[in-house]
Motif scaffolding. Structure first.
Motif, PDB file in Angstrom:
ATOM      1  N   GLU A 524       0.856  -1.180   0.000  1.00  0.00           N
ATOM      2  CA  GLU A 524       0.000   0.000   0.000  1.00  0.00           C
ATOM      3  C   GLU A 524       0.896   1.235   0.000  1.00  0.00           C
ATOM      4  N   GLU A 527      -2.589   5.955   1.061  1.00  0.00           N
ATOM      5  CA  GLU A 527      -3.853   5.630   1.698  1.00  0.00           C
ATOM      6  C   GLU A 527      -4.902   5.172   0.689  1.00  0.00           C
ATOM      7  N   ARG A 528      -4.841   5.641  -0.547  1.00  0.00           N
ATOM      8  CA  ARG A 528      -5.863   5.315  -1.543  1.00  0.00           C
ATOM      9  C   ARG A 528      -5.464   4.158  -2.459  1.00  0.00           C
ATOM     10  N   TYR A 582      -7.865   1.422  -6.207  1.00  0.00           N
ATOM     11  CA  TYR A 582      -7.828   2.856  -5.920  1.00  0.00           C
ATOM     12  C   TYR A 582      -9.106   3.197  -5.170  1.00  0.00           C
ATOM     13  N   GLN A 583      -8.943   3.731  -3.965  1.00  0.00           N
ATOM     14  CA  GLN A 583     -10.079   4.037  -3.115  1.00  0.00           C
ATOM     15  C   GLN A 583     -10.472   5.507  -3.278  1.00  0.00           C
ATOM     16  N   PHE A 584     -11.699   5.734  -3.759  1.00  0.00           N
ATOM     17  CA  PHE A 584     -12.186   7.102  -3.937  1.00  0.00           C
ATOM     18  C   PHE A 584     -12.519   7.750  -2.593  1.00  0.00           C
ATOM     19  N   SER A 585     -13.133   6.987  -1.725  1.00  0.00           N
ATOM     20  CA  SER A 585     -13.521   7.476  -0.402  1.00  0.00           C
ATOM     21  C   SER A 585     -13.527   6.281   0.527  1.00  0.00           C
ATOM     22  N   SER A 589     -14.481   2.104  -4.217  1.00  0.00           N
ATOM     23  CA  SER A 589     -13.161   1.895  -4.799  1.00  0.00           C
ATOM     24  C   SER A 589     -13.306   1.343  -6.205  1.00  0.00           C
TER      25      SER A 589
END
Length: 865
Positions: A524, A527-528, A582-585, A589
């Motif tokens: 990782e 964070e995203r 990829y995490q949007f919020s 994701s």
């Protein structure tokens, strides 16, 4: 005579000269040895040995009251002090003969590792996939691996952790860390919440946070409350309700996943492959739900440690047995009975589990006036032992044995089954390096015996056997990085078929050695963004004494070669894999990935029907190529309403190489040249899968839709033109609902729809003498009617009583509620005269549908002590 003033000057200079020889007291060499002494007492010993006193804050000492042993020989004082204050960033200030030991806040403290196992409070069994989350930091956390082990790297200090697992009460703990620490965590079952996360057994945010696509974790124990044929819970039939997983026959346990054939699934039980995962020709799966602790299905992003199949991995783990107390559970239904016994061998140290299951249709048949000696039943058994040798070593021994028996009117008897055994050793090298070593055995075989008046006229047996030695490592490098690496080697032995009487030609036995190495990295970088990538290499070598055949361009036999016993053919392949998220919020994701899978052995079958156990496993070799599948996939995932609802959309495209089919009217049994019947070509599959699930509350379940296509293009089949595979089912819909009416009543229902499967039907016929010869068009050019079915069930639990230590429930179910006559096959049969039963015109035919099940009610009683 010397002057007194000179003597006094020399006397005052000596201490300064001595100090100049070692002007840094922290570098002076110190020797000592102590045993079983608390840290404050140890520092007193160091003070006497060094001639300095120490001043420090009490909270700097890790585990001050814990007795330790330490020795030093000509070791610098600073090195000794850093050993004593292990895990803390400290600095030193020397004032005279006193050394002040202070916390160094200018540099961050290096992380320390918290590790251990997460277990069931009542039984001591390891919980696979349990989540451990750091409360005060975003994204900090870990999940237990396939053996219940976790490792989490944190900064020294005090942390609050949230621990959760499907069906268990969540737990908050506070832990103070100054050095690496072992902590086993125990969770209590939340049995009072019957419908709590019924079948999608994973932590709440996993589908958004993980890099995995096409992964489903099922809570096997809760499957007992869902509708099932005869009231017998079936783990594989529940998997068929997931998007992208199909069955091509009514009641069949076979899995067809994302354009893959039934033999392209790696189904493993405690790491042992199960080659035929079905009982009663596919009506039931080979797995007793009572004995299964954990089940996970991968159909997209395959973990790097798995290989050998193209389409999916179904990983099942047996229960380990209760370490705390003895227990008995089981069930009795209309078709089968089962039980499980477990308990401690030595409390908190070792345990056992043994289970058994048997069907009894043969008992019903025996009630007939003339049963003709008919038999039809199956039985299976699971057993497991586990031993905790110490904190760093665990030993497990497990096994499975299952058998089917089918005998018809004293004319023939068939029996078939699987046997597996696994010896597994978990070892913790240090706080961050976990290893598992396994020795695995697996065998599948079947036997056909035809006889007249008790005398055998024909028999045939076939099978496959594996012995596998493997090692898997997990190395936790830092909080956002983990390496996985390992190796395995498998000796395969194939028995394609032989007659034990020696009157017919047998298919020569084959042997192969399969070796694999892999390296993977979970990372990782932010964070995203999260990545999981790796490379797997496999080598497949044919060896042993056997006869190999050479075939010409028209697949005619040209020559044969006697192999002397060494290696005579090899294949190899690289399998790169990468998945990213990829995490949007916090609640959505996007993921994408590429996976290559390689398969070196295949099941030879020339029938589309799933109701048979008599297929032949053969290795790749001089006449059968290895199979390769390249899959590209992408998906969007979103949780909402505080993780009550989950939405996912996945799309994939898969290219398949080395796919096999057979010439029309190919003969597999009693054919020593069956490799000459094989035709090789390419395939492709693509599709999209949508799923909406509700995970919380009294009403739970999911609705899913999948669109998919699967095609083959094989030389010598269908004129070399592309055609749909017999498991090409473009549309499928599934609805699974479970509603908790009260603390005692639970209602469930599932509805399933699929496009009818492709079939070969004649487009015309002609008469040749007395024979009617059908004329066929395109391969799989017609379809059966669409398939749909509704099943319902109700569960009634025993009245709760204070202090009760046993539990029981009745399960009532209806299979195929509205009596849909789903076609198993359609045949064109001659029209008969109703009065005479004769066939006036052999060319006058009509379509006749064959179906198996109408409405099937069932009732079962389940208990647990």
């Amino acid at each position: 005579m010397k002057s007194p003033s000179i003597k006094m000057f020399l006397f005052l200079l000596l201490p300064l000269a001595a100090t100049g020889q070692n002007d840094n007291p922290l570098q002076q060499k110190v020797s000592f040895s102590v045993g079983n002494l608390a840290l404050p007492g140890l520092l007193k010993v160091v003070e006497r040995a060094s001639g300095y006193t120490f001043a420090y804050a009490a909270d700097l000492l890790p585990d001050a009251e814990t007795p330790v042993s330490m020795a030093a020989r000509e070791e610098p004082l600073e090195s000794i002090l850093r050993r004593v204050f292990n895990g803390r960033q400290v600095r030193f200030e020397v004032v005279g003969r006193r050394i002040y030991i202070l916390e160094d806040k200018t540099q961050p403290s290096p992380p320390v590792t918290l590790n251990g196992y997460i277990r069931d409070q009542a039984t001591g069994e390891a919980l696979i996939g349990a989540a451990l989350q750091v409360a005060e930091g975003p994204g900090g956390g870990a999940a237990t691996n396939a053996y219940g082990f976790y490792a989490l790297q944190l900064s020294p200090g005090t942390h609050r952790l949230q621990v959760s697992y499907i069906g268990y009460a969540s737990k908050q703990i506070e832990v103070s860390l100054s050095a690496d620490r072992r902590l086993d965590i125990f969770l209590s079952s939340g049995a009072e919440q019957l419908a709590e996360v019924v079948v999608l057994g994973r932590k709440e945010e996993e589908q958004v946070l993980s890099t995995a696509m096409g992964e489903h974790r099922l809570d096997v124990q809760q499957l007992k409350t869902l509708p099932a044929i005869g009231g017998e819970p079936d783990v594989l039939k529940m998997a068929q309700l997931l998007p992208g997983v199909k069955s091509v026959g009514e009641g069949s346990s076979g899995l067809y996943v994302r354009g893959g054939n039934i033999d392209q699934n790696l189904i493993i039980l405690d790491e042992a492959p199960v080659y035929n995962p079905a009982h009663l020709l596919g009506f039931f799966s080979a797995f007793n739900a009572d004995a299964i602790r954990h089940m996970e299905l991968y159909k997209g992003s395959f973990p790097i440690e798995y290989g050998g199949r193209l389409s999916s991995v179904v990983d099942m783990r047996m229960k380990e047995g209760n370490r705390e107390q003895f227990g008995l559970e089981g069930g009795i239904g209309l078709l089968a009975a089962r039980f499980l016994l477990e308990g401690p061998i030595r409390k908190d140290k070792s345990s056992f589990m043994i289970s058994a299951r048997r069907t009894y249709p043969d008992l019903y048949l025996s009630l007939a006036p003339d049963d003709g000696g008919n038999k039809v039943h199956f039985y299976d058994a699971n057993a497991k032992l586990n031993f905790r040798l110490n904190d760093n070593n665990h030993l497990y021994l497990s096994g499975y044995f299952g058998r089917d028996v089918f005998r018809f009117f004293g004319q023939y008897e068939n029996n078939w089954g699987n046997s597996t055994g696994t010896l597994r050793w978990n070892h913790l090298f240090d706080a961050n390096l976990f290893a598992n070593f396994s020795l695995v055995y697996s065998r599948y075989d079947y036997y056909i015996d035809n006889f007249i008046e008790g005398v055998t006229t024909f028999n045939w047996e076939s099978g496959v056997e594996d012995v596998n030695l493997k090692a898997d490592f997990s190395w936790y490098l830092h909080p956002k990085s983990r390496l996985k690496f390992g190796a395995n080697t498998i000796v395969h032995r194939f028995e394609p078929g032989r007659e034990t009487l020696g009157r017919l030609a047998s298919v020569p036995e084959r042997k192969a050695l399969e070796t694999a190495l892999y390296l993977g990295h979970e990372w990782e970088p932010g964070e995203r963004l999260a990545l999981e990538y790796g490379l797997r290499f496999s080598l497949y070598q044919n060896f042993g004494k056997t006869t190999t055949y050479q075939f010409g361009d028209e697949n005619q036999l040209m020559d044969s070669t006697m192999q002397s016993g060494g290696f005579y053919h090899h294949l190899s392949g690289f399998s790169p894999r990468i998945n990213l998220r990829y995490q949007f919020s916090g609640s959505s994701s996007l993921k994408a990935g590429f996976n290559r899978m390689v398969q070196y052995q295949q099941e030879l079958r020339n029938a589309a029907s799933s109701f048979s156990a008599f297929y032949i496993w053969m290795p790749s070799g001089p006449n059968i190529p290895m199979q390769v599948a390249d899959q590209v996939s992408a998906g969007y995932y979103h949780n909402f309403k505080d993780n009550t609802y989950e939405f996912s959309l996945e799309a994939y495209y898969k290219k398949l190489h080395g796919q096999i089919d057979f010439a029309d009217h190919a003969t597999l049994i009693q054919n020593p040249y069956l490799e000459g019947e094989v035709r090789v070509g390419e395939g492709r599959a693509y599709g999209a899968e949508l799923m909406l699930a509700r995970r919380k509350g009294r009403l739970q379940g999911w609705v899913s839709y999948a669109y998919s296509r699967t095609f083959r293009k094989i030389s010598g089949v269908n004129g070399g033109r592309e055609y749909p595979a017999y498991y090409d089912l473009p549309h499928e819909v599934a609805l699974v609902v479970q509603y908790e009416v009260s603390s005692r009543w639970l209602l469930s229902a599932n509805w399933q729809y699929m496009t009818g499967k492709p079939v070969n039907l004649p487009v015309g016929s002609f008469q040749l003498g007395e024979t009617i010869v059908p004329i066929y068009g395109e391969r799989n050019g017609r379809r059966l009617p669409d398939y749909h079915r509704l099943d319902v069930s109700a569960v009634l639990r025993a009245k709760p009583k204070p202090g009760r230590h046993n539990d029981s429930f009745w399960a009532f179910s209806l299979y195929n509620v509205y009596y849909r006559k789903n076609a198993l096959s359609i045949d064109l049969l001659p029209v008969r005269d109703p009065a005479t039963g004769n066939v006036p015109d052999p060319t006058d035919v009509k379509a006749t549908k064959t179906y198996i099940f109408g409405l099937i009610p069932s009732i079962s009683y389940n208990f647990k002590f």
